[in-house]
Design a protein around this motif. Structure first.
Motif, mmCIF file in Angstrom:
data_model
loop_
_atom_site.group_PDB
_atom_site.id
_atom_site.type_symbol
_atom_site.label_atom_id
_atom_site.label_comp_id
_atom_site.label_asym_id
_atom_site.label_seq_id
_atom_site.Cartn_x
_atom_site.Cartn_y
_atom_site.Cartn_z
ATOM 1 N N VAL A 12 0.862 -1.178 0.000
ATOM 2 C CA VAL A 12 0.000 0.000 0.000
ATOM 3 C C VAL A 12 0.889 1.215 0.000
ATOM 4 O O VAL A 12 1.861 1.280 0.765
ATOM 5 N N SER A 13 0.586 2.160 -0.873
ATOM 6 C CA SER A 13 1.387 3.381 -0.812
ATOM 7 C C SER A 13 0.499 4.595 -0.898
ATOM 8 O O SER A 13 -0.500 4.609 -1.598
ATOM 9 N N TYR A 14 0.824 5.587 -0.088
ATOM 10 C CA TYR A 14 0.136 6.870 -0.144
ATOM 11 C C TYR A 14 1.059 7.811 -0.904
ATOM 12 O O TYR A 14 1.979 8.357 -0.318
ATOM 13 N N ARG A 15 0.860 7.949 -2.172
ATOM 14 C CA ARG A 15 1.749 8.763 -2.992
ATOM 15 C C ARG A 15 3.210 8.502 -2.653
ATOM 16 O O ARG A 15 3.725 7.433 -2.930
ATOM 17 N N ASN A 17 4.656 7.917 0.180
ATOM 18 C CA ASN A 17 4.905 7.027 1.304
ATOM 19 C C ASN A 17 4.502 5.593 1.012
ATOM 20 O O ASN A 17 3.370 5.347 0.610
ATOM 21 N N ALA A 19 3.381 2.550 2.788
ATOM 22 C CA ALA A 19 2.939 2.266 4.152
ATOM 23 C C ALA A 19 3.003 0.777 4.479
ATOM 24 O O ALA A 19 3.275 0.405 5.608
ATOM 25 N N THR A 45 -3.028 1.271 8.573
ATOM 26 C CA THR A 45 -3.152 0.892 7.165
ATOM 27 C C THR A 45 -3.506 -0.579 7.028
ATOM 28 O O THR A 45 -4.340 -0.953 6.202
ATOM 29 N N GLY A 54 -8.785 0.981 2.675
ATOM 30 C CA GLY A 54 -7.481 1.345 2.122
ATOM 31 C C GLY A 54 -7.324 0.746 0.736
ATOM 32 O O GLY A 54 -7.797 -0.355 0.463
ATOM 33 N N LYS A 55 -6.686 1.503 -0.148
ATOM 34 C CA LYS A 55 -6.499 1.018 -1.522
ATOM 35 C C LYS A 55 -5.161 0.291 -1.624
ATOM 36 O O LYS A 55 -4.126 0.837 -1.244
ATOM 37 N N ASP B 84 -8.571 13.865 -3.484
ATOM 38 C CA ASP B 84 -8.377 13.729 -2.053
ATOM 39 C C ASP B 84 -8.325 15.064 -1.331
ATOM 40 O O ASP B 84 -7.421 15.347 -0.581
#
Ligand SMILES: Nc1ncnc2c1ncn2[C@@H]1O[C@H](COP(=O)(O)OP(=O)(O)OP(=O)(O)O)[C@@H](O)[C@H]1O
Ligand SMILES: [Mg+2]
Lengths: 260, 274
Positions: A12-15, A17, A19, A45, A54-55, B84
């Motif tokens: 999983v990544s937030y842009r 980051n 995670a 997460t 969460g994506k 977002d």
């Protein structure tokens, strides 16, 4: 035992980051898993991956044996109680405590249907169980942070879930309420064998029912196994990057940095 | 006094007040509780931009107004989720864009622009029978939605994340509410106009909110306040012979003011030490 949660090679990544880094984890029906790790390790997460909030970038997640895809995600979510770490409740919203707990039933009831007498009873008993019956008619915004947290737990219980995801549910509670809540989680688990994933920072808060522990650090699961072996000084010192001392007070585990 | 009621245009205005006022009152509660008060302004200006381009391209301006308004309604929600950020930001982006389009169109139109400006001002006294029927259909649609989706709407207005996590199709409901909101704004363009509809969406629910913590009661009161703003405004505009849209708005503000002053929410319990 049925596999309830199968997480395979999930990233999983937030842009910018990342995670969760290629994580795999299986949970059987009836497991009580505690997730421990420093801030930013990816615990929250991990929980959102299980209920599909969460994506995921790659990998696969199966809950109750079925993959989380858009067409069945809502149905699966009705069976997962999730108490978020950040409640983000608008204090001005005109809604009573009882109505918030009722929301827990809405997914199960389904679109266009009305809440039944039986649903009302489930709502009442959830509030009873958490000990917020007295607050039932108060507007949610008039409650303290700890009281709101209890309302959220009652809301999740009202779902009559098969999996419970609790993200630091004791963080806003006073010492008495903390112990009460942990005992409550313990009791609910024992009564219903409710599969539970419980995130906490305080090792002494791990309920006695807990059978497995996940140690997370920087987006990876560094350790997964039985609780007895997890709580050793070497593992925890590595987890928190500082020497940890474990003391045992009448069966309660206390873990603290050594220079305390 | 009562002989004016026999005029067809007065009858139509009264029906428009009742059904348009109720629709705005209910939609207004969604808008206020979703904390997106400016959505009405953005949508009405989208309609304005659409009308201008309708005039320019010789397509029915009302059709174009509806088209623009509904497309902006459909864009706002997904854009906020995709990028977002807060829906208010995507409302701002849509607003500035349609404003740009409107100004571009204004520059291109030769001669008087009264035909387009009609959508900004509107006039409840000149609406057609067809408009009234549309308003009535709209009001019933909103009523049905409010009854049959009440629990989902309540959950989504309260907290979208919680709504998702219990298995409510939260996004679908949210976008649907925005869509209905766009439809309501468009259909009321003829009655009180795009600029003024803003206050008819904001004032009645804000007034209702002063009086209770019960969402169902807020919906009911807001609809009643919407209707009474329109009817009283219509009445005053008739006896003082002033523009109806403006008086409707001022009336709705007055209702809000009264509710604010007499709000039971500000009562505090005194502590008596013994
Ligand atoms: N919305 C977000 N946008 C960008 N990065 C995020 C976001 N949420 C989390 N992260 C990042 O992902 C990583 C994991 O975050 P997560 O919230 O899962 O940690 P956590 O283990 O729950 O921490 P804590 O104990 O503080 O609650 C962190 O490095 C964080 O910076
Ligand atoms: Mg967290």
């Amino acid at each position: 035992m049925k596999q309830f949660i199968e997480i395979a090679n999930v990233t999983v990544s937030y842009r910018e980051n990342i995670a969760l880094k290629n994580i795999s984890l299986n949970m059987e029906e009836g497991d009580f898993i505690s997730v421990i790790g420093p801030n930013g390790a990816g615990k929250t997460t991990l929980l959102t991956v299980i209920n599909g909030l969460g994506k995921i970038l790659s990998g696969s997640v199966k809950v109750f044996g079925t993959s989380l895809i858009t067409s069945n995600i809502n149905k699966i979510r009705t069976k997962i109680g999730y108490v978020s770490q950040h409640l983000n409740i608008d204090p001005r919203f005109p809604i009573s405590v009882r109505e918030v707990v009722k929301i827990g039933r809405f997914g199960k009831i389904g679109l266009f249907n009305h809440i039944s007498h039986k649903d009302e009873e489930i709502v009442d008993s959830a509030m009873e169980l958490v000990g917020i019956s007295k607050l039932a008619q108060r507007p949610i915004g008039h409650l303290s942070a700890g009281e709101q947290q209890k309302v959220e737990i009652a809301r999740a219980l009202a779902q009559q879930p098969e999996i419970m995801l609790l993200d630091e549910p004791t963080s806003n509670l006073d010492p008495k309420s903390q112990t009460d809540l942990i005992k409550l989680i313990d009791r609910i688990y024992k009564e219903k064998k409710l599969t539970t994933v419980f995130v906490t920072h305080i090792l002494s808060h791990i309920p006695t029912s807990c059978n497995k522990v996940v140690l997370m650090k920087r987006g990876k699961i560094i350790w997964f196994g039985g609780i007895k072996t997890a709580l050793n000084e070497e593992l925890l010192s590595d987890l928190y990057d500082c020497p940890i001392e474990i003391t045992n007070k009448r069966g309660r585990i206390l873990a603290q940095p050594k220079w305390w | 006094m009562f002989e004016i009621l026999q005029y067809k245009f007065i009858q139509r205005a009264i029906l428009a007040s009742i059904f348009g006022g109720a629709s705005c009152g209910i939609v207004g509660v969604w808008v206020i509780m979703l904390r997106i008060p400016f959505v009405g302004v953005a949508m009405s200006h989208a309609a304005f931009a659409g009308a201008i381009f309708g005039l320019l391209l010789h397509i029915n301006p009302l059709m174009m107004a509806i088209l623009f308004c509904l497309s902006s309604a459909l864009v706002i929600g997904p854009m906020a989720d995709k990028a977002d950020f807060d829906p208010n930001v995507s409302i701002g982006i849509v607003f500035s864009m349609v404003l740009g389009i409107a100004f571009l169109g204004m520059g291109l139109i030769k001669g008087p622009k009264t035909e387009a400006l009609k959508f900004i001002w509107g006039n409840i006294l000149t609406i057609s029978g067809k408009d009234v029927i549309l308003l009535i259909i709209m009001a019933f649609l909103i009523l049905l939605v409010s009854i049959f989706l009440f629990k989902e709407i309540q959950a989504v207005l309260f907290n979208r994340e919680i709504a998702s996590s219990v298995g409510i199709p939260q996004k679908l409901i949210f976008y649907f509410l925005l869509f209905i909101c766009g439809l309501t704004v468009t259909l009321n363009l003829n009655t009180i106009g795009g600029l003024l509809i803003f206050s008819l969406i904001i004032n009645p629910p804000s007034a209702a909110y002063q009086l209770t913590y019960n969402l169902k009661v807020i919906f009911g009161l807001s609809a009643i306040f919407g209707i009474s703003s329109c009817l009283l405004g219509l009445f005053f505009s008739y006896i003082f012979n002033v523009p109806s849209g403006a008086v409707i708005i001022i009336t709705s503000s007055l209702i809000f003011g009264l509710c604010l002053i007499f709000s039971p929410k500000r009562k505090v319990k005194k502590y008596e030490s013994t």
